[in-house]
Design a protein around this motif. Structure first.
Motif: not given
Lengths: 365, 365
Positions: B63-67, B60
């Motif tokens: 960095i993996f979701h919202y750049g 979660a």
């Protein structure tokens, strides 16, 4: 439904669950996660469910440098009969591949992804909260993992699904929010990545959101990147207005996201014979409609909040109040109907709800 | 120079080094890396050098979701006297903080970052390749690490520096490249993140790059996002044209990256008394200059390639050849001068080169 072979590695020790009556959005995660790898020349391989655990990635993994990633968001609901319902999940998988295409990420088998999601939910079924307003938020995402600093599509990826029991997105519940119109920063422009659900769009939005918060506004209204005139989205939601009896929403113009809640609201309005139009809408038109006493309601739509009524806009040093600052009648009706369908308490004439069958859960070794 | 306390944990086992005469860009990494954490309320803490190793991050992690991420790129060169030179590294740290500001990432102490970088290079000094055209590529980057799915600035970050011995960016050496002008996709627009070095910009560029490659072009020329008329960048480089004796480059307009090589080329041209202008340049103007026989040279500038001459443009079904398809005289002179300064073989009237002192290396426990 096609059967896929997914390896399952159960957690040796289940985690303590959080109190379901006081859940924060996106902070707690379940016992397991789904994971699948892509290697160039080999395709997607090794679909598996494993204990929820950290990812171990080379510091040169491309996700840390060039932002090649996409994600989805949807929810599972527990009905009063203890059934588990998903809301139009096939739409999310379809959009995942549209995002993949824009970001040069290899296509994922949508049926497999949906099957994997159901298997994962079945396994972590105890994590679906049963308190009013709660649900199990589902986050499928793809990240680029090749350790390489050249600017090029990655040759390796991970597709992951994680689950998070969540309360309402807005702690205050369905209450109108105050929106600041953004003139300086832009979310997306035609030819960019605005139509894809990719991290960079969200990273780009933070600065304006921060500025809005500083002045007491909870979300940002985005205008188009070319002329700074036309309405695009609100925060990370699509937006609707009710003007003199007609509902309008910005058309899909190559820079806004094609929201699944947006699409559901459009279908619901048509079903109810309420006039609705997808078209270009300028912020000036909204202010004029307000001045003319014709701006009846405004609301955002998205998976996290479903419907988020808007009580106030601030633009060009002018503040306008909508629906007397309270939730509009139509906004409330749409919210109740959609959440009713999602939770199985309202009829579903569209066939949007998809059951997660118990036998699938039983099928898990 | 201020001394900072950086903990050093040396690798127990050094890696096998790759052959320095056949290095690919960004594929090999040295024995150590620098790492520092940020925690809200505590600030940046625990600067340390550790063995190069995978990062372990919650799935979660934002960095993996919202750049939310930024990076820099610079190089260290080994001189014939075995000195280690950096090229204007303070400019990179300055820009890192400009990018941080746009992406709502907390500011980093630029002096500390530079000190850390030098300590790391000193420790992995044996990894700086000594073959013509090679260097040690330095990649500082920041990633958001808080495990949270809400769209908001992260409350935790990692600042990391990794090092990679590299050969020339273009395997063919300094030879003119063929460029396809992009009309459909856009890199950035004013109000977006184009001026920041953040992953999303690079992710957005991949699709057009892929299309260009399919038709035999090696890079994309980006036009502005508003009118699709004005020249912005080429690939991930800034761009210069020599037209009838004058050198022109697009002005800093709020959507292009302020390249350090771009800035150095501008200063070099002024030093040489060559007329130079930063202004808006339309693609039509370039084609017209070519038709008039006044388009003398074109080249891209960036840290990875330094100078990348352009031999051909393709736009609107029309192909134009520049400098007879060979490297222009001025392009070559700039390339030779800049790389000469970088490697310590040419005079450095600007004071751009910064030595990594050996005593700093000796200071490491």
């Amino acid at each position: 439904m096609t059967e896929f072979k997914i390896e399952i590695n159960r957690t040796p020790e289940k985690k303590q669950k959080p109190a379901f009556d006081n859940l924060e959005f996106g902070k707690n995660f379940t016992d397991h996660m789904f994971e699948m790898d892509y290697t160039a020349g080999r395709g997607w391989h090794d679909p598996r469910i494993v204990p929820y655990q950290p990812l171990s990635l080379d510091p040169a993994a491309m996700i840390f440098h060039y932002g090649q990633s996409v994600f989805e968001g949807l929810k599972a609901y527990l009905t009063i009969d203890k059934e588990v319902l998903l809301f139009r999940p096939e739409k999310n998988m379809e959009r995942l591949n549209k995002s993949n295409s824009r970001l040069c990420i290899p296509e994922i088998d949508e049926e497999l992804a949906l099957y994997a999601l159901k298997e994962l939910i079945s396994l972590d079924r105890d994590w679906i909260p049963n308190v009013e307003g709660t649900s199990l938020y589902i986050r499928p995402f793809v990240i680029s993992t090749e350790p390489y600093l050249g600017v090029a599509p990655s040759k390796r990826y991970k597709f992951i699904i994680i689950l998070s029991p969540v309360g309402a997105y807005y702690k205050e519940g369905i209450n109108p929010v105050k929106i600041a119109v953004q003139n300086e920063y832009v979310r997306a422009v035609k030819g960019g990545t605005g139509t894809a659900k990719t991290g960079g769009n969200y990273a780009a939005s933070l600065k304006a959101q921060e500025l809005a918060s500083l002045t007491g506004y909870s979300q940002v209204l985005w205008l188009d990147g070319k002329e700074n005139k036309y309405i695009e989205e609100v925060g990370s939601m699509n937006i609707f207005f009710k003007i003199n009896g007609e509902v309008v929403t910005p058309e899909l113009n190559g820079s806004i996201l094609e929201g699944i809640t947006r699409n559901s609201v459009l279908e619901l309005l048509k079903y109810w014979d309420i006039p609705v139009a997808e078209r270009r809408i300028s912020i000036e038109e909204i202010y004029q409609a307000h001045a003319d006493g014709q701006l009846e309601e405004a609301f955002g739509t998205g998976t996290a909040a479903v419907i988020s009524p808007i009580g106030e806009f601030f633009w060009d040093n002018k503040k306008i109040e909508i629906s007397g600052g309270i939730t509009g009648e139509l906004s409330k009706k749409i919210y109740d109907t959609l959440t009713g369908i999602q939770k199985g308490t309202a009829p579903d004439p569209f066939g949007w709800s998809v059951k997660v069958e118990k036998k699938e859960a039983a099928g898990i070794k």
